[in-house]
Scaffold this motif. Structure first.
Motif, PDB file in Angstrom:
ATOM      1  N   LEU A 148      64.059 -69.958 -47.457  1.00  0.00           N
ATOM      2  CA  LEU A 148      64.936 -69.138 -46.895  1.00  0.00           C
ATOM      3  C   LEU A 148      64.873 -67.590 -47.437  1.00  0.00           C
ATOM      4  O   LEU A 148      65.198 -66.319 -47.246  1.00  0.00           O
ATOM      5  CB  LEU A 148      66.634 -69.557 -45.801  1.00  0.00           C
TER       6      LEU A 148
ATOM      7  N   SER B  27      60.788 -55.571 -42.993  1.00  0.00           N
ATOM      8  CA  SER B  27      62.505 -55.529 -43.284  1.00  0.00           C
ATOM      9  C   SER B  27      63.120 -56.516 -42.136  1.00  0.00           C
ATOM     10  O   SER B  27      63.752 -57.008 -41.471  1.00  0.00           O
ATOM     11  CB  SER B  27      62.676 -53.614 -42.960  1.00  0.00           C
TER      12      SER B  27
ATOM     13  N   THR C 113      64.359 -63.919 -48.162  1.00  0.00           N
ATOM     14  CA  THR C 113      65.203 -62.568 -47.879  1.00  0.00           C
ATOM     15  C   THR C 113      65.570 -61.551 -48.635  1.00  0.00           C
ATOM     16  O   THR C 113      66.599 -61.049 -48.790  1.00  0.00           O
ATOM     17  CB  THR C 113      66.664 -63.466 -46.906  1.00  0.00           C
ATOM     18  N   GLN C 114      65.935 -62.672 -50.452  1.00  0.00           N
ATOM     19  CA  GLN C 114      65.772 -62.074 -51.477  1.00  0.00           C
ATOM     20  C   GLN C 114      64.958 -60.997 -51.994  1.00  0.00           C
ATOM     21  O   GLN C 114      63.605 -60.782 -51.435  1.00  0.00           O
ATOM     22  CB  GLN C 114      66.509 -63.331 -52.200  1.00  0.00           C
TER      23      GLN C 114
ATOM     24  N   ARG D 135      62.647 -60.037 -42.755  1.00  0.00           N
ATOM     25  CA  ARG D 135      64.288 -60.116 -43.706  1.00  0.00           C
ATOM     26  C   ARG D 135      64.961 -60.305 -42.792  1.00  0.00           C
ATOM     27  O   ARG D 135      66.029 -60.973 -43.000  1.00  0.00           O
ATOM     28  CB  ARG D 135      63.756 -59.223 -44.458  1.00  0.00           C
ATOM     29  N   LYS D 136      65.154 -59.367 -41.757  1.00  0.00           N
ATOM     30  CA  LYS D 136      66.399 -59.031 -41.262  1.00  0.00           C
ATOM     31  C   LYS D 136      66.408 -60.736 -40.029  1.00  0.00           C
ATOM     32  O   LYS D 136      67.833 -61.622 -39.118  1.00  0.00           O
ATOM     33  CB  LYS D 136      66.354 -58.305 -40.420  1.00  0.00           C
ATOM     34  N   ARG D 137      65.041 -61.067 -39.579  1.00  0.00           N
ATOM     35  CA  ARG D 137      65.335 -62.445 -38.480  1.00  0.00           C
ATOM     36  C   ARG D 137      65.430 -63.161 -39.433  1.00  0.00           C
ATOM     37  O   ARG D 137      66.640 -64.549 -38.561  1.00  0.00           O
ATOM     38  CB  ARG D 137      64.098 -62.534 -38.121  1.00  0.00           C
ATOM     39  N   PHE D 138      65.626 -63.541 -40.371  1.00  0.00           N
ATOM     40  CA  PHE D 138      66.049 -64.690 -41.365  1.00  0.00           C
ATOM     41  C   PHE D 138      66.795 -64.093 -42.576  1.00  0.00           C
ATOM     42  O   PHE D 138      67.505 -65.568 -43.284  1.00  0.00           O
ATOM     43  CB  PHE D 138      64.641 -65.024 -41.605  1.00  0.00           C
ATOM     44  N   GLU D 139      67.629 -63.312 -41.529  1.00  0.00           N
ATOM     45  CA  GLU D 139      68.959 -63.219 -42.615  1.00  0.00           C
ATOM     46  C   GLU D 139      70.121 -63.923 -42.941  1.00  0.00           C
ATOM     47  O   GLU D 139      70.803 -64.352 -44.578  1.00  0.00           O
ATOM     48  CB  GLU D 139      69.839 -62.137 -42.460  1.00  0.00           C
ATOM     49  N   TYR D 140      70.391 -64.768 -41.981  1.00  0.00           N
ATOM     50  CA  TYR D 140      71.375 -66.067 -42.115  1.00  0.00           C
ATOM     51  C   TYR D 140      71.136 -67.451 -40.399  1.00  0.00           C
ATOM     52  O   TYR D 140      70.090 -66.428 -39.701  1.00  0.00           O
ATOM     53  CB  TYR D 140      72.579 -65.506 -42.103  1.00  0.00           C
TER      54      TYR D 140
END
Length: 353
Positions: free
Chosen positions: A130, A147, A134-135, A150-155
């Motif tokens: 993850l 983008s 995201t990094q 990455r937002k979907r798997f942000e946390y």
């Protein structure tokens, strides 16, 4: 040749090499360019030592699915245009990956980009994977697909976050008294080993409390030092890790538990918990009673499946179940094996099966 952090070197590589090629030869294509995926430079932890292998100017180049047929042509053009060295570092165009967002996420997590994730899917994703999604940095994103991904798997989703914290407290509660017991009978080696396990669990819990994905072991301590809580907790954990006697470990860990309890209360996700340790029944040592905290957190879970799982198997995610590197990377197994392995793992998180 002076060292340049990989994330900056790859930015320059995109701007000076990749983007001119795409503008000159493939201006009719929309694409995304980024430094993500594996590599210490993605997390920003690379040093001059990192350059001895697999560290080169590179990007992930994402095309739309209908345009993926251009990948070989783009690769050839980049090969023709790229210099042998870039800012003094050797160039290997083969290290730049041309793919699509759906292919990338399927190769990384063994899920289809468009499929609706179940909450338990998140328990099959290693935190390192993850992080690798995201990094890093996005240099260009024409249609916003990268983008969005990455937002979907942000946390983690909220209930998964609660479940993982409860599982961490559970692990602490199951072993905190064992460290004392081993030392009490003169087994300082056994006590020290258990203390190391507790230190790791405490650090994992700190990452969760600050809503940060934890990296794999090489950068675990380095990333921990960047957490807000590390200045206060790290000295106690280092003492627990290096102490010669179990009484020293007990004192150090109990001080760490006090900070954890204070942090937990600051989250305001349960009623307040005691910030002082207490005696373990009639025995001459003190503990935090982590399993009680785990129960309080688990009671806040709303999702039906995750709540049911927490009542039956408070075992955490793949990272908490095993530290076997090959198993954690099962989502990347080739030829569909990753998909099948992940489906098998999901059955473990479905108590009714």
């Amino acid at each position: 040749m002076s060292f340049i952090k990989g994330i900056e070197l790859c930015r320059r590589f995109h701007i000076e090499i990749v983007e001119p090629v795409m503008t000159d030869k493939y201006s009719f294509l929309s694409y995304s360019s980024a430094l993500i995926g594996p590599g210490s430079e993605v997390l920003g932890y690379d040093t001059e030592m990192s350059t001895d292998h697999d560290w080169v100017p590179r990007v992930y180049l994402f095309l739309n699915q209908p345009d993926i047929g251009y990948s070989e042509h783009i690769q050839s053009t980049l090969q023709e245009r790229a210099p042998e060295r870039f800012y003094g570092f050797p160039v290997d165009i083969g290290r730049s990956v041309i793919t699509t967002v759906p292919r990338f996420i399927e190769s990384y997590l063994a899920v289809n980009k468009i499929e609706e994730l179940e909450p338990i899917d998140w328990l099959t994703f290693p935190s390192q994977s993850l992080l690798e999604i995201t990094q890093g940095e996005v240099y260009r994103d024409d249609n916003g697909q990268l983008s969005t991904l990455r937002k979907r798997f942000e946390y983690y989703p909220h209930d998964i976050w609660l479940y993982l914290m409860a599982s961490s407290w559970q692990r602490i509660g199951q072993e905190e008294h064992l460290m004392h017991r081993s030392g009490f009978i003169g087994d300082e080696l056994g006590s020290a080993i258990i203390a190391s396990r507790l230190v790791r669990d405490i650090i994992n819990l700190c990452f969760l409390m600050e809503r940060q994905y934890a990296p794999y072991p090489k950068w675990f301590g380095t990333a921990f030092k960047r957490l807000k809580c590390s200045d206060q907790i790290l000295p106690y954990l280092w003492t627990a890790q290096t102490a010669v006697t179990w009484r020293e470990r007990e004192c150090a860990l109990n001080n760490a538990y006090k900070h954890l309890s204070h942090m937990h209360n600051g989250l305001k996700i349960t009623e307040k918990i005691p910030e002082e340790v207490s005696y373990f029944f009639d025995r001459p040592f003190k503990v935090m009673r982590g399993e009680d905290v785990a129960c309080l957190i688990a009671n806040q879970i709303v999702d039906t499946d995750i709540r049911q799982l927490s009542k039956k198997r408070l075992i955490g995610n793949i990272d908490q179940i095993t530290d076997n590197t090959d198993f954690r990377n099962m989502n990347k197994w080739s030829e569909g094996e990753g998909v099948n392995a992940r489906k098998a793992l999901k059955k473990l998180f479905k108590p009714g099966l």
